[in-house]
Design an enzyme around this catalytic site. Structure first.
Site, PDB file in Angstrom:
ATOM      1  N   ASN A 260      -0.604   0.827   3.739  1.00 23.30           N
ATOM      2  CA  ASN A 260       0.196   1.959   4.241  1.00 23.30           C
ATOM      3  C   ASN A 260      -0.570   3.278   4.129  1.00 23.30           C
ATOM      4  OD1 ASN A 260       2.779   0.538   4.692  1.00 23.30           O
ATOM      5  ND2 ASN A 260       2.627   0.196   2.491  1.00 23.30           N
ATOM      6  N   LYS A 261      -1.294   3.415   3.023  1.00 24.87           N
ATOM      7  CA  LYS A 261      -2.093   4.639   2.843  1.00 24.87           C
ATOM      8  C   LYS A 261      -3.162   4.702   3.935  1.00 24.87           C
ATOM      9  CE  LYS A 261      -2.019   5.166  -2.170  1.00 24.87           C
ATOM     10  NZ  LYS A 261      -2.848   5.249  -3.383  1.00 24.87           N
TER      11      LYS A 261
ATOM     12  N   GLU B 277      -6.350   1.007 -12.841  1.00 25.11           N
ATOM     13  CA  GLU B 277      -5.891   2.382 -13.051  1.00 25.11           C
ATOM     14  C   GLU B 277      -6.008   2.678 -14.539  1.00 25.11           C
ATOM     15  OE1 GLU B 277      -1.858   4.297 -11.679  1.00 25.11           O
ATOM     16  OE2 GLU B 277      -3.051   3.726  -9.937  1.00 25.11           O
TER      17      GLU B 277
ATOM     18  N   ASP C  77      -5.275   8.822  -4.831  1.00 22.77           N
ATOM     19  CA  ASP C  77      -4.320   8.476  -5.868  1.00 22.77           C
ATOM     20  C   ASP C  77      -3.154   9.455  -5.821  1.00 22.77           C
ATOM     21  OD1 ASP C  77      -4.557   6.361  -7.997  1.00 22.77           O
ATOM     22  OD2 ASP C  77      -3.545   8.015  -9.021  1.00 22.77           O
TER      23      ASP C  77
ATOM     24  N   ARG D 100      -0.522  13.744   1.316  1.00 23.60           N
ATOM     25  CA  ARG D 100      -1.751  13.067   1.771  1.00 23.60           C
ATOM     26  C   ARG D 100      -2.452  13.883   2.850  1.00 23.60           C
ATOM     27  NH1 ARG D 100       0.640   8.742   2.071  1.00 23.60           N
ATOM     28  NH2 ARG D 100      -0.118   8.190   0.019  1.00 23.60           N
TER      29      ARG D 100
HETATM   30  P1  IMP Z   1      -0.987   5.128  -6.271  1.00 26.28           P
HETATM   31  O1  IMP Z   1      -1.171   4.963  -7.760  1.00 26.28           O
HETATM   32  O2  IMP Z   1      -1.870   6.135  -5.694  1.00 26.28           O
HETATM   33  O3  IMP Z   1      -1.015   3.836  -5.521  1.00 26.28           O
HETATM   34  O4  IMP Z   1       0.467   5.721  -6.003  1.00 26.28           O
HETATM   35  C1  IMP Z   1       1.458   5.779  -6.960  1.00 26.28           C
HETATM   36  C2  IMP Z   1       2.752   5.289  -6.392  1.00 26.28           C
HETATM   37  O5  IMP Z   1       3.223   6.250  -5.446  1.00 26.28           O
HETATM   38  C3  IMP Z   1       2.677   3.954  -5.664  1.00 26.28           C
HETATM   39  O6  IMP Z   1       3.748   3.140  -6.100  1.00 26.28           O
HETATM   40  C4  IMP Z   1       2.821   4.305  -4.202  1.00 26.28           C
HETATM   41  O7  IMP Z   1       3.553   3.312  -3.529  1.00 26.28           O
HETATM   42  C5  IMP Z   1       3.598   5.610  -4.255  1.00 26.28           C
HETATM   43  N1  IMP Z   1       3.237   6.478  -3.139  1.00 26.28           N
HETATM   44  C6  IMP Z   1       2.070   7.094  -2.921  1.00 26.28           C
HETATM   45  N2  IMP Z   1       2.095   7.806  -1.780  1.00 26.28           N
HETATM   46  C7  IMP Z   1       3.306   7.604  -1.264  1.00 26.28           C
HETATM   47  C8  IMP Z   1       3.927   8.055  -0.068  1.00 26.28           C
HETATM   48  O8  IMP Z   1       3.359   8.763   0.779  1.00 26.28           O
HETATM   49  N3  IMP Z   1       5.187   7.651   0.120  1.00 26.28           N
HETATM   50  C9  IMP Z   1       5.857   6.847  -0.761  1.00 26.28           C
HETATM   51  N4  IMP Z   1       5.329   6.400  -1.875  1.00 26.28           N
HETATM   52  C10 IMP Z   1       4.049   6.766  -2.129  1.00 26.28           C
END
Ligand code: IMP
Length: 183
Positions: free
Chosen positions: A9-10, A36, A65, A168
């Protein structure tokens, strides 16, 4: 340019943003499960992840992140966002907040780029609120996060609309401006 993540998704959002730019380039998805580290700084987490990604990729790469910071929960889940999303999820967060009136929250994004010599970090943030109930659509925290100046959650927006304002997008714009200025 390569982008490492385990989250498609990212990549989809980043790819959409990058390809909409003038004089753009291609972003290739490198599927990686990166560890992480435990730290109270998103910057440190991102920095560590890009070092891991570079070790595997052996050429320039970037990672992203994120963290959701909820004011009434003293900025929880913050750096624990990924773990919290996987464990208690959106329903758990809504339970923790209950009927609290203060729903203020912010989403932060850190982009970390590494070319083998230096690491560059770029930040993006969007302020908003946590809804009182789940909506449909989106991924991660999208169904509970309502960005400021909107009545809709990220989940209720199409990617194009979310991409105009998201944490983002802000971090990516800063990164791309720097990257393209490097020639
Ligand atoms: P990560 O550690 O960068 O993967 O992100 C931390 C959490 O935030 C993960 O559970 C992602 O699913 C959530 N997350 C990050 N960006 C978004 C977004 O744009 N929309 C919804 N959830 C997000």
């Amino acid at each position: 340019m390569d982008f490492a993540s385990s989250n498609i998704n990212k990549y989809n959002e980043i790819n959409h943003l990058v390809s909409a730019r003038k004089n753009s380039f291609e972003v290739t998805f490198r599927m990686m499960e990166l560890k992480e580290i435990q730290s109270d700084s998103l910057l440190e987490v991102a920095e560590n992840k890009v070092l891991q990604a570079f070790r595997i990729n052996k050429k320039e790469i970037f990672v992203e992140d994120d963290g959701l910071f909820i004011e009434a929960l003293k900025d929880f889940p913050g750096v624990y966002s990924s773990y919290v999303n996987k464990t208690i999820g959106n329903v758990g967060i809504l339970d923790l907040l209950g009927n609290k009136v203060n729903r203020n929250a912010s989403f932060k994004s850190i982009i970390a780029f590494h070319d083998g010599n230096k690491i560059e970090l770029f930040t993006g943030e969007i302020k908003g609120k946590i809804g009182f109930e789940l909506t449909t659509g989106g991924w991660g925290f999208d169904p509970i996060f309502i960005p400021e100046n909107s009545d809709l959650t990220f989940g209720q927006m199409d990617m194009k609309t979310k991409n105009q304002i998201s944490h983002r997008k802000v971090a990516l714009d800063r990164f791309l401006k720097w990257y393209q200025s490097q020639g």
